[in-house]
Design a protein around this motif. Structure first.
Motif, short mmCIF file in Angstrom:
data_model
loop_
_atom_site.label_atom_id
_atom_site.label_comp_id
_atom_site.label_asym_id
_atom_site.label_seq_id
_atom_site.Cartn_x
_atom_site.Cartn_y
_atom_site.Cartn_z
N ARG A 107 0.87 -1.21 0.05
CA ARG A 107 -0.19 -0.01 -0.01
C ARG A 107 0.92 1.30 -0.07
N HIS A 108 2.00 1.22 0.87
CA HIS A 108 2.73 2.38 0.72
C HIS A 108 3.60 2.57 -0.62
N ALA A 109 3.85 1.56 -0.95
CA ALA A 109 4.52 1.72 -2.36
C ALA A 109 3.64 2.20 -3.51
N ALA A 110 2.31 1.50 -3.52
CA ALA A 110 1.39 2.22 -4.35
C ALA A 110 1.05 3.61 -4.15
N ALA A 111 1.31 4.16 -2.95
CA ALA A 111 1.12 5.69 -2.91
C ALA A 111 2.03 6.51 -3.45
N ARG A 112 3.26 5.98 -3.66
CA ARG A 112 4.42 6.90 -4.25
C ARG A 112 3.97 7.23 -5.67
N PRO A 113 4.62 8.33 -6.11
CA PRO A 113 4.17 8.80 -7.28
C PRO A 113 4.97 7.99 -8.60
N HIS A 114 6.06 7.58 -8.41
CA HIS A 114 6.95 7.21 -9.32
C HIS A 114 7.31 5.70 -9.16
N LEU A 115 7.26 4.85 -10.08
CA LEU A 115 7.78 3.29 -9.84
C LEU A 115 9.09 3.28 -9.59
N GLY A 116 10.02 4.02 -10.31
CA GLY A 116 11.29 4.13 -10.10
C GLY A 116 11.93 2.85 -10.27
N TYR A 117 11.69 1.98 -11.11
CA TYR A 117 12.47 0.57 -11.18
C TYR A 117 13.47 0.78 -12.18
N PHE A 118 14.65 0.43 -11.60
CA PHE A 118 15.91 0.60 -12.36
C PHE A 118 16.10 -0.70 -13.16
N TYR A 119 16.09 -0.75 -14.41
CA TYR A 119 16.44 -1.75 -15.27
C TYR A 119 17.84 -2.24 -15.18
N THR A 120 18.17 -3.42 -14.78
CA THR A 120 19.36 -3.86 -14.64
C THR A 120 19.47 -5.00 -15.61
#
Lengths: 129, 639
Positions: free
Chosen positions: B219-232
Motif C-alpha cells: 500500500r505504501h509503495a502504491a502511494a508513491r508517485p513514480h515506480l522508479g524501477y531501475f532496469y538492470t
C-alpha cells in the motif's frame, strides 16, 4: 579397316595370340628373372606371334600378370654401376598357372592336330578312300 | 657376380607412397611419371610417346604409375644402349594410345574399384570443404572491415526516469520489500482469475491474514508517485526466489556464481531488459484486490476503498515505466484485474460502497494511465531494432563478420556458445552476412513496417481494416523463402507486438464499461430506477457516453427483465440486442469462451464474407461487458 573373311580370321588369330603371350612370358620367367627389355629380346624370334601389335604391349601384359599375382618384381641394378631395372620373376601361383597353361596348350595342339589330320595314320586315310 | 642393390618390393612401394603427396596419390599432382621422365636423358619425342602410352591408363596408386614409367623408360634406354635408334624403337613400340588402352584394361580392377569408392567419398568431401573454406575466406574478405560499435545506450535512456526521481518518491523499493516480506507458500491461489475461477476463499483469507505486513508495504509503495524501477541486466535472484516460493511457480531463468555482473554502463543489449517489476506488480494488485473484497466482507468499506485505490495505483505503476511494446498488454493486465473486481462488486454487492466512494473509485479508474483511450506505444519496438542494428552492423553499414553470434548476443537468445564457435557457424554467419541487406535497406524496411503498425495502432478499433496496405508483415517475408533468410533480423523481432494494439483497445472498452456501470448504479440510487438510455447519465455522471470500440457508435445498453446490460456489437459489428454468441455445439464452448470470441480481431471484410455464408455463426452475437458473463457451475451444465 578390315572386313569379311580376312578381318574375321585376323580377330581369331589375335585372340589366339593373346593367349600365347602370357604363356610365353611366364615360360621365360620360369627360367630366370628378367627385366622388360630382356624379355623383349628373348621374345624377338617370335615377336610377330607373341607381340604382334608392338613391343610396347609387353608392359601392360606384365601388369596384367602382376595383378593376377603370377609374377612379382624387384627394382635393382644388375651391376654396381648399372642402371636400375624392374626385374620380374615368377611366383608360386605363377608356376601353377604356367602348368595349367601348358596343359591347355598341349591339349589345344592335340585337338588342332587331330582336326587338321596331322595326327591321323596315312593308312587309315587311304583305306577310307 | 653382380652387386645387387635392392630394396624389398613392399618397402619400395610404401616408400613411394610416402614420397607421393596425397594429391599425387589421388591423381591431382604432377606424379611419378613426370618425376621419372625429368630424371632421364630421353629425347622429348620419346618422352612424349611415353606420356601418351601412360596418359589414360587410370593406374592407381602412384607406385603403379611409377613402375610403368620406369619400365617404358628402361625399354628405350636399353634399346638405345643396344644400338637401336629412337625411331626404330618408337616404331617397334607400337601405337602408344593402344598400349595405354591395354594398360587400362589390365590394371588391377579390384584396387581401382576400392580406390574409386574411396575417392568417390573423399574427393567430393575434400573439395566441398575446400570450397567452403574458399567461400568463407572470400566472404570474410568482402565483409570484414570492422566490428560493431554500439553508441546508443538505451538502458541509460530507459533508466533516466528512475535516476531522476527522488528516493522517497520511488515505489519499487517498497514493492520489492513487500514481495520479500511475503510469508507462507499458499500464494498459488492468487494465480487464478478473479473471481469465478478463484480457489477456496478460506485459503485466500489465510494468505491475507498471514501477510498484513507485506500488504502494508505494498500500500505504501502504491502511494508513491513514480515506480522508479531501475532496469538492470542482472537477474534479481533473491527476489525471484521469494516470489517463486510464495506462488509455487518455477522459473527457468537464474544466474549462478559464474555469471558475470553486467553494468548498465556496459551498454547491454536492449533485449536483456528485464520486466521483473511487471510480474511483481501483478501479484501486488491481486493481493490488494483480494484484501479489499475481504475487507468488505468484514464490513470495512474504507479499508476496501483504500486497497482498491492502491490496486489501481499498481496498475498505474505498471504502465508508468517506459512502455515496452511487447509487454504493454501485460502491463494493462493489472488494470483489467481491478476492473473485473469492480464489475463484480457492482453486480453482486453495489451497496458495498457509498456514492462518494463509488465516485472516487470511478475517478481513480478513469485516471489510470492518464485516462482516455489506452494507446499502444511502440517506440520501444523502434529502439529494439535500432539497438539490434547497431550491434550487427559496422559503423559503415555492413554486417559484422560473425553475424550469428552478434545477433544471438544482441537478441539475448540462448545457445551463444554454440553459435560462437565452429566452422559451420562461421560459414553460416558469413552466408547470412553476405545475403543480409545493408543497414540502410533494413532500416528503411523496418521504418515502413513500423509506420504501418503504428498507423494501425493509432486508429481506433472500428477504423481498422487491416487490408494489405496496413498489414505489418511485408509480403516478401511470407511469400519468398529467400526473404525469410535475408530479413531474418527483422522477422525474428516482430511477432511479439502484433496483438498489442488490439489488446489495449479491449482493455479500454472494459474500463469504459465499468465506468458506465458505476454511473448506472449512481443513477439508480438517485432516481430509483435504471435509465432508459445512457444519454441520461451525461453529463452529471459521465462526461460522455463511451464509444463502442467495434463500431464507433455509443456503447450499447439495454434493459432485460428490468436489469441493465452493457455490451458492444463485438467482432461481427452487428447489434444483436445483447445476445451472446450461440453455442457451437462443442463441449468446451462455454459462455465465457463465446463471449471472449466476440472480441477477437477479424477484419471487417472477412466478417462480411462470413455473413454472406449463412452457415457461418462463429461470431454472430454481441460482446457482453456488464454484468460479466459467467459459466454455470460444472455440476449444472447440460450433458
Amino acid at each position: 579397316m578390315l572386313c569379311g573373311t580376312e578381318g574375321s580370321s585376323m580377330r581369331i588369330e589375335r585372340q589366339l595370340l593373346q593367349g600365347i603371350a602370357p604363356y610365353a612370358v611366364l615360360a621365360l620367367l620360369n627360367r630366370k628373372e628378367m627385366h622388360g627389355y630382356e624379355l623383349i629380346e628373348a621374345l624377338a624370334p617370335h615377336k610377330d606371334a607373341v607381340l604382334p601389335d608392338g613391343e610396347g604391349f609387353l608392359y601392360p601384359l606384365l601388369f596384367h600378370l602382376q595383378t593376377k599375382k603370377w609374377i612379382t618384381y624387384e627394382r635393382r641394378t644388375a651391376s654396381e654401376d648399372g642402371p636400375e631395372r624392374n626385374y620380374y620373376k615368377l611366383t608360386e601361383e605363377g608356376r601353377e598357372a604356367l602348368e595349367i597353361l601348358r596343359r591347355r596348350w598341349e591339349g589345344m595342339s592335340s585337338v588342332t592336330e587331330d582336326v587338321t589330320g596331322r595326327n591321323t595314320p596315312v593308312n587309315d586315310t587311304e583305306g577310307s578312300m | 657376380v653382380s652387386a645387387v642393390t635392392s630394396l624389398p618390393n613392399e618397402n619400395r612401394q610404401s616408400t613411394d607412397i610416402q614420397r607421393s603427396s596425397i594429391w599425387q596419390y589421388i591423381g591431382l599432382g604432377p606424379g611419378p611419371i613426370e618425376d621419372t621422365l625429368r630424371e632421364t636423358d630421353l629425347s622429348p619425342e620419346t618422352q612424349r610417346l611415353i606420356r601418351k602410352a601412360l596418359g589414360r591408363t587410370r593406374l592407381h596408386p602412384a607406385h603403379q604409375r611409377r613402375q610403368a614409367v620406369q619400365d617404358l623408360v628402361a625399354y628405350f634406354q636399353d634399346g638405345l644402349a643396344r644400338g637401336r635408334t629412337a625411331q626404330e624403337l618408337a616404331e617397334a613400340f607400337g601405337q602408344p594410345k593402344t598400349v595405354a588402352a591395354r594398360f587400362f584394361r589390365t590394371a588391377d580392377r579390384r584396387r581401382v574399384f576400392l580406390l574409386k569408392a574411396f575417392l568417390f567419398v573423399l574427393t567430393p568431401l575434400s573439395l566441398y570443404e575446400l570450397a567452403q573454406g574458399v567461400w568463407f575466406a572470400i566472404l570474410m574478405l568482402l565483409i570484414s572491415g570492422g566490428a560493431a560499435s554500439p553508441t546508443q545506450n538505451y538502458w541509460m535512456e530507459y533508466n533516466a526516469p528512475a535516476l531522476a526521481a527522488q528516493e522517497s518518491e520511488k515505489a519499487w523499493p517498497l514493492y520489492r520489500a513487500g514481495i520479500m516480506a511475503l510469508r507462507g507458500t499458499s500464494g498459488e491461489c492468487l494465480r487464478d482469475e478473479f473471481p469465478t475461477e478463484r480457489a477456496d476463499d478460506s485459503q485466500i483469507i489465510a494468505v491475507l491474514r498471514e501477510n498484513e505486513h507485506a500488504l502494508d508495504l505494498l500500500r505504501h509503495a502504491a502511494a508513491r508517485p513514480h515506480l522508479g524501477y531501475f532496469y538492470t541486466p542482472n537477474f534479481d535472484d533473491e527476489l525471484y526466489a521469494e516470489y517463486s516460493r510464495f506462488v509455487g511457480e518455477r522459473f527457468a531463468r537464474s544466474t549462478d556464481e559464474t555469471t558475470p555482473t553486467i553494468s548498465v554502463a556496459d551498454n547491454p543489449p536492449i533485449a536483456k531488459l528485464d520486466i521483473t517489476y511487471l510480474r511483481m506488480l501483478r501479484l501486488a494488485t491481486r493481493l490488494l484486490c483480494h484484501n479489499a473484497v475481504y475487507a468488505l466482507e468484514q464490513g470495512h468499506p474504507n479499508d476496501a476503498l483504500s486497497d482498491l485505490r492502491a490496486a489501481l495505483r499498481t496498475a498505474h505503476h505498471a504502465r508508468d515505466q517506459f512502455p515496452l511494446a511487447d509487454y504493454q498488454h501485460w502491463a494493462t493486465g493489472n488494470l483489467q484485474y481491478v476492473n473485473v473486481v469492480l464489475q463484480e462488486l457492482l453486480a453482486e454487492q453495489p451497496g458495498a460502497f457509498s456514492t462518494a466512494q463509488w465516485t472516487e473509485l470511478s475517478h481513480a479508474l478513469g485516471a489510470v494511465s492518464g485516462g482516455g483511450r489506452i494507446r499502444a506505444d511502440l517506440r520501444s519496438r523502434r529502439h529494439a531494432v535500432d539497438d539490434l542494428f547497431q550491434r550487427i552492423y559496422t559503423a559503415d553499414g555492413y554486417p559484422v563478420p560473425n553475424l550469428l553470434h552478434a545477433f544471438s548476443t544482441a537478441t539475448g537468445c540462448s545457445g551463444e556458445d554454440e553459435i560462437r564457435r565452429g566452422f559451420w557457424a562461421l560459414s553460416a554467419s558469413a552466408y547470412f552476412a553476405m545475403v543480409s541487406p545493408s543497414r540502410a535497406e533494413l532500416r528503411a524496411i523496418h521504418e515502413g513496417v513500423l509506420t504501418r503498425t503504428e498507423t494501425f495502432a493509432a486508429r481506433p478499433l472500428w477504423l481498422r481494416t487491416l487490408d494489405s496496405s496496413e498489414f505489418w508483415w511485408p509480403d516478401f517475408w511470407l511469400d519468398d523463402r529467400q526473404g525469410l533468410v535475408r530479413y531474418m533480423p527483422l522477422i525474428s523481432l516482430y511477432p511479439g507486438s502484433t496483438l498489442v494494439p488490439h489488446s489495449l483497445e479491449l482493455t479500454t472498452q472494459r474500463r469504459d464499461a465499468t465506468l458506465t456501470a458505476i454511473a448506472l448504479e449512481l443513477y439508480r440510487r438517485d432516481h430509483g430506477d435504471w435509465p432508459a438510455t445512457l444519454d441520461q447519465l451525461v453529463p452529471e455522471l459521465l462526461p460522455a457516453v463511451p464509444l463502442d470500440r467495434f463500431d464507433g457508435r455509443p456503447l450499447k445498453y439495454t434493459l432485460i427483465d428490468g436489469k441493465p446490460l452493457l455490451y458492444s456489437v463485438g467482432v461481427d459489428r452487428d447489434d444483436d440486442g445483447g445476445r451472446l454468441i450461440a453455442p457451437s455445439g462443442e463441449p468446451d464452448d462455454t459462455p465465457t469462451r463465446r463471449n471472449r470470441r466476440a472480441n477477437d480481431w477479424v477484419p471487417p471484410d472477412d466478417i462480411k464474407a462470413m455473413r454472406r455464408n449463412e452457415k457461418e455463426k462463429t461470431y454472430d452475437g454481441d460482446w457482453i461487458l456488464w454484468p460479466r458473463v459467467k459459466d454455470p457451475p460444472e455440476d449444472s451444465e447440460q450433458p
